[in-house]
Design a protein around this motif. Structure first.
Motif, PDB file in Angstrom:
ATOM      1  N   VAL A   8       0.853  -1.191   0.000  1.00  0.00           N
ATOM      2  CA  VAL A   8       0.000   0.000   0.000  1.00  0.00           C
ATOM      3  C   VAL A   8       0.891   1.244   0.000  1.00  0.00           C
ATOM      4  O   VAL A   8       1.711   1.417   0.908  1.00  0.00           O
ATOM      5  CB  VAL A   8      -0.940   0.012   1.221  1.00  0.00           C
ATOM      6  CG1 VAL A   8      -1.776   1.280   1.200  1.00  0.00           C
ATOM      7  CG2 VAL A   8      -1.822  -1.234   1.215  1.00  0.00           C
ATOM      8  N   VAL A   9       0.761   2.012  -1.027  1.00  0.00           N
ATOM      9  CA  VAL A   9       1.552   3.244  -1.137  1.00  0.00           C
ATOM     10  C   VAL A   9       0.747   4.374  -0.520  1.00  0.00           C
ATOM     11  O   VAL A   9      -0.357   4.692  -0.977  1.00  0.00           O
ATOM     12  CB  VAL A   9       1.893   3.555  -2.605  1.00  0.00           C
ATOM     13  CG1 VAL A   9       2.682   4.857  -2.689  1.00  0.00           C
ATOM     14  CG2 VAL A   9       2.666   2.398  -3.221  1.00  0.00           C
ATOM     15  N   GLN A  10       1.284   4.954   0.521  1.00  0.00           N
ATOM     16  CA  GLN A  10       0.615   6.054   1.199  1.00  0.00           C
ATOM     17  C   GLN A  10       1.258   7.399   0.818  1.00  0.00           C
ATOM     18  O   GLN A  10       2.428   7.453   0.455  1.00  0.00           O
ATOM     19  CB  GLN A  10       0.684   5.873   2.714  1.00  0.00           C
ATOM     20  CG  GLN A  10      -0.013   4.603   3.184  1.00  0.00           C
ATOM     21  CD  GLN A  10       0.080   4.446   4.690  1.00  0.00           C
ATOM     22  OE1 GLN A  10       0.819   5.158   5.342  1.00  0.00           O
ATOM     23  NE2 GLN A  10      -0.693   3.486   5.223  1.00  0.00           N
ATOM     24  N   GLY A  11       0.465   8.440   0.955  1.00  0.00           N
ATOM     25  CA  GLY A  11       1.019   9.786   0.751  1.00  0.00           C
ATOM     26  C   GLY A  11       0.755  10.362  -0.619  1.00  0.00           C
ATOM     27  O   GLY A  11       0.998  11.542  -0.849  1.00  0.00           O
ATOM     28  N   GLN A  12       0.269   9.523  -1.573  1.00  0.00           N
ATOM     29  CA  GLN A  12       0.008  10.084  -2.904  1.00  0.00           C
ATOM     30  C   GLN A  12      -1.089  11.145  -2.859  1.00  0.00           C
ATOM     31  O   GLN A  12      -1.024  12.170  -3.509  1.00  0.00           O
ATOM     32  CB  GLN A  12      -0.387   8.963  -3.862  1.00  0.00           C
ATOM     33  CG  GLN A  12       0.779   8.053  -4.225  1.00  0.00           C
ATOM     34  CD  GLN A  12       0.372   7.009  -5.236  1.00  0.00           C
ATOM     35  OE1 GLN A  12      -0.816   6.814  -5.487  1.00  0.00           O
ATOM     36  NE2 GLN A  12       1.361   6.330  -5.796  1.00  0.00           N
ATOM     37  N   GLY A  13      -2.132  10.909  -2.072  1.00  0.00           N
ATOM     38  CA  GLY A  13      -3.212  11.881  -1.950  1.00  0.00           C
ATOM     39  C   GLY A  13      -2.727  13.186  -1.342  1.00  0.00           C
ATOM     40  O   GLY A  13      -3.094  14.280  -1.783  1.00  0.00           O
ATOM     41  N   ARG A  14      -1.867  13.070  -0.328  1.00  0.00           N
ATOM     42  CA  ARG A  14      -1.341  14.292   0.300  1.00  0.00           C
ATOM     43  C   ARG A  14      -0.501  15.098  -0.680  1.00  0.00           C
ATOM     44  O   ARG A  14      -0.587  16.322  -0.757  1.00  0.00           O
ATOM     45  CB  ARG A  14      -0.514  13.932   1.519  1.00  0.00           C
ATOM     46  CG  ARG A  14      -1.338  13.366   2.670  1.00  0.00           C
ATOM     47  CD  ARG A  14      -0.456  13.046   3.831  1.00  0.00           C
ATOM     48  NE  ARG A  14      -1.239  12.501   4.946  1.00  0.00           N
ATOM     49  CZ  ARG A  14      -0.702  12.056   6.090  1.00  0.00           C
ATOM     50  NH1 ARG A  14       0.624  12.098   6.238  1.00  0.00           N
ATOM     51  NH2 ARG A  14      -1.467  11.570   7.041  1.00  0.00           N
ATOM     52  N   ARG A  15       0.353  14.355  -1.427  1.00  0.00           N
ATOM     53  CA  ARG A  15       1.192  15.061  -2.395  1.00  0.00           C
ATOM     54  C   ARG A  15       0.353  15.753  -3.456  1.00  0.00           C
ATOM     55  O   ARG A  15       0.644  16.855  -3.893  1.00  0.00           O
ATOM     56  CB  ARG A  15       2.182  14.089  -3.040  1.00  0.00           C
ATOM     57  CG  ARG A  15       3.349  13.722  -2.130  1.00  0.00           C
ATOM     58  CD  ARG A  15       4.480  13.114  -2.938  1.00  0.00           C
ATOM     59  NE  ARG A  15       4.076  11.821  -3.490  1.00  0.00           N
ATOM     60  CZ  ARG A  15       4.242  10.656  -2.858  1.00  0.00           C
ATOM     61  NH1 ARG A  15       4.770  10.622  -1.651  1.00  0.00           N
ATOM     62  NH2 ARG A  15       3.864   9.515  -3.431  1.00  0.00           N
ATOM     63  N   SER A  16      -0.720  15.077  -3.851  1.00  0.00           N
ATOM     64  CA  SER A  16      -1.601  15.681  -4.846  1.00  0.00           C
ATOM     65  C   SER A  16      -2.261  16.947  -4.316  1.00  0.00           C
ATOM     66  O   SER A  16      -2.350  17.953  -5.009  1.00  0.00           O
ATOM     67  CB  SER A  16      -2.665  14.667  -5.266  1.00  0.00           C
ATOM     68  OG  SER A  16      -3.551  15.227  -6.213  1.00  0.00           O
ATOM     69  N   ARG A  17      -2.705  16.876  -3.057  1.00  0.00           N
ATOM     70  CA  ARG A  17      -3.327  18.067  -2.461  1.00  0.00           C
ATOM     71  C   ARG A  17      -2.324  19.195  -2.324  1.00  0.00           C
ATOM     72  O   ARG A  17      -2.632  20.364  -2.581  1.00  0.00           O
ATOM     73  CB  ARG A  17      -3.915  17.713  -1.100  1.00  0.00           C
ATOM     74  CG  ARG A  17      -5.206  16.893  -1.175  1.00  0.00           C
ATOM     75  CD  ARG A  17      -5.921  16.892   0.158  1.00  0.00           C
ATOM     76  NE  ARG A  17      -5.144  16.266   1.198  1.00  0.00           N
ATOM     77  CZ  ARG A  17      -5.175  14.957   1.451  1.00  0.00           C
ATOM     78  NH1 ARG A  17      -5.934  14.146   0.711  1.00  0.00           N
ATOM     79  NH2 ARG A  17      -4.459  14.445   2.422  1.00  0.00           N
ATOM     80  N   ALA A  19       0.305  19.666  -4.160  1.00  0.00           N
ATOM     81  CA  ALA A  19       0.581  20.201  -5.493  1.00  0.00           C
ATOM     82  C   ALA A  19      -0.535  21.147  -5.915  1.00  0.00           C
ATOM     83  O   ALA A  19      -0.295  22.195  -6.526  1.00  0.00           O
ATOM     84  CB  ALA A  19       0.733  19.067  -6.495  1.00  0.00           C
ATOM     85  N   GLY A  20      -1.775  20.765  -5.562  1.00  0.00           N
ATOM     86  CA  GLY A  20      -2.903  21.638  -5.912  1.00  0.00           C
ATOM     87  C   GLY A  20      -2.840  22.974  -5.185  1.00  0.00           C
ATOM     88  O   GLY A  20      -3.094  24.031  -5.773  1.00  0.00           O
ATOM     89  N   ILE A  21      -2.508  22.919  -3.908  1.00  0.00           N
ATOM     90  CA  ILE A  21      -2.388  24.149  -3.114  1.00  0.00           C
ATOM     91  C   ILE A  21      -1.259  25.023  -3.648  1.00  0.00           C
ATOM     92  O   ILE A  21      -1.396  26.246  -3.795  1.00  0.00           O
ATOM     93  CB  ILE A  21      -2.161  23.808  -1.636  1.00  0.00           C
ATOM     94  CG1 ILE A  21      -3.424  23.156  -1.056  1.00  0.00           C
ATOM     95  CG2 ILE A  21      -1.809  25.057  -0.840  1.00  0.00           C
ATOM     96  CD1 ILE A  21      -3.228  22.610   0.348  1.00  0.00           C
ATOM     97  N   ALA A  22      -0.121  24.359  -3.974  1.00  0.00           N
ATOM     98  CA  ALA A  22       1.019  25.118  -4.504  1.00  0.00           C
ATOM     99  C   ALA A  22       0.653  25.794  -5.816  1.00  0.00           C
ATOM    100  O   ALA A  22       1.007  26.950  -6.069  1.00  0.00           O
ATOM    101  CB  ALA A  22       2.217  24.187  -4.704  1.00  0.00           C
TER     102      ALA A  22
END
Length: 270
Positions: A8-17, A19-22
Motif C-alpha cells: 500500500v503506497v501512502q502519501g500520494q493523496g497528500r502530495r496531490s493536495r 501540489a494543488g495548493i502550490a
C-alpha cells in the motif's frame, strides 16, 4: 503457494493536495504581481505622464500668449457653489468654486473694475487670457476663467475664481491650481515668503503683487479666503481687514490629498 504481498503506497493523496495548493498559490501570486504592475503603471501615468503632458502644454500656451498676443479679459471667473477649489474634487464643476453664496459679490467685470477696455467677447472657459509668474519658484502658468477641473485645472492652468476681481483691480484676484499631478503649478507655494513677488501679465500689462500672508491649512468651505477683503472664517486671525487690491492662491494640502486647503495672499505693489 506463497502469499501475495500487498503493498500500500501512502502519501500520494497528500502530495496531490499539496501540489494543488502550490498551484493555486502560484496563480494567486502571478495575479498579485500582474495587479501590482497595472497599479504601478496607473500611478506612473497619473503622477508622471499627466504632469509632463500638462506642463508641456501649459508652457506652450504661455509662449503663444507672449508671442501672438492676448485673449480678451473674461466677464467673470466661471461657475461654482461655495467651495474653495483643490485638485481632489471628483466632478468638473459643481462645488468647485465660489458663487454668490461665497460672499464674493457680483460679477468681476463690474464690482472689480477691469483694467482697460474689453475687446470682443470674453474667452471661452478653457482659453487662457493671462500668465501668472512666481519668480521664487520658477513658475509661469496660464490663467483661465473658472476652476473647472477638466477644462482648466487639469490642463496645468491656474483657474480664476468666479466673481473675484480682475488682475490689478481693487478686490481679490483669486486663483486655484493643482498641487500634485497635471502640471502641479502650485506644488511649492508653501515655500513662498513675505515679500516674494507674484506677477500677473494680462494683455501686455503687468501687475506685481507682494506676498503678505500664508494660511497653512483651512477647510474647503472657508470661502472667506477669496472674499473681496480676504479673511478666513475658520481661522479669524488670518487675513486682512481693509479694502485693497489682493491676490489669493489656493491649492490642496497635504500633498496628494484634498482634505484641506493651503492659501497664499498678496497685495498689489503700488
Amino acid at each position: 503457494m506463497r502469499d501475495r504481498v500487498r503493498v500500500v503506497v501512502q502519501g500520494q493523496g497528500r502530495r496531490s493536495r499539496r501540489a494543488g495548493i502550490a498551484g493555486a498559490l502560484w496563480a494567486v501570486g502571478e495575479l498579485a504581481v500582474t495587479v501590482g504592475v497595472v497599479v504601478m503603471l496607473l500611478v506612473v501615468h497619473q503622477v508622471w505622464w499627466t504632469n509632463r503632458q500638462a506642463l508641456s502644454a501649459a508652457h506652450e500656451v504661455v509662449r503663444e500668449l507672449e508671442e501672438r498676443g492676448w485673449a480678451p479679459l473674461p466677464e467673470g471667473g466661471g461657475e461654482g457653489e461655495g467651495q474653495v477649489q483643490g485638485e481632489g474634487e471628483a466632478d468638473s464643476g459643481a462645488g468647485a468654486s465660489v458663487g454668490p453664496s461665497g460672499g464674493t459679490g457680483g460679477s468681476s467685470g463690474e464690482a472689480a473694475g477691469n483694467p482697460g477696455p474689453r475687446t470682443g467677447k470674453p474667452p471661452p472657459r478653457e482659453s487662457a487670457y493671462g500668465i501668472l509668474r512666481i519668480p521664487r519658484l520658477g513658475v509661469a502658468v496660464p490663467v483661465a476663467r473658472g476652476v473647472d477641473k477638466r477644462s482648466v485645472l487639469d490642463k496645468g492652468y491656474a483657474g480664476h475664481y468666479a466673481g473675484t476681481a480682475q488682475p490689478g483691480a481693487e478686490g481679490n484676484f483669486a486663483v486655484a491650481g493643482h498641487r500634485n499631478t497635471h502640471g502641479e503649478p502650485f506644488r511649492y507655494i508653501n515655500r513662498l515668503r513675505v515679500g516674494d513677488e507674484l506677477i500677473v501679465d494680462v494683455r501686455g500689462k503687468r501687475y506685481v503683487y507682494l506676498v503678505g500672508q500664508t494660511l497653512a491649512e483651512t477647510t474647503e468651505r472657508d470661502t472667506g479666503v477669496i472674499a473681496p477683503v480676504p479673511r478666513s472664517i475658520v481661522r479669524p486671525g488670518a487675513g486682512y481687514s481693509e479694502p485693497d487690491a489682493y491676490i489669493t492662491l489656493t491649492t490642496c494640502t497635504p500633498e496628494y490629498s484634498s482634505k484641506y486647503r493651503l492659501v497664499v495672499w498678496g497685495t498689489l505693489k503700488r
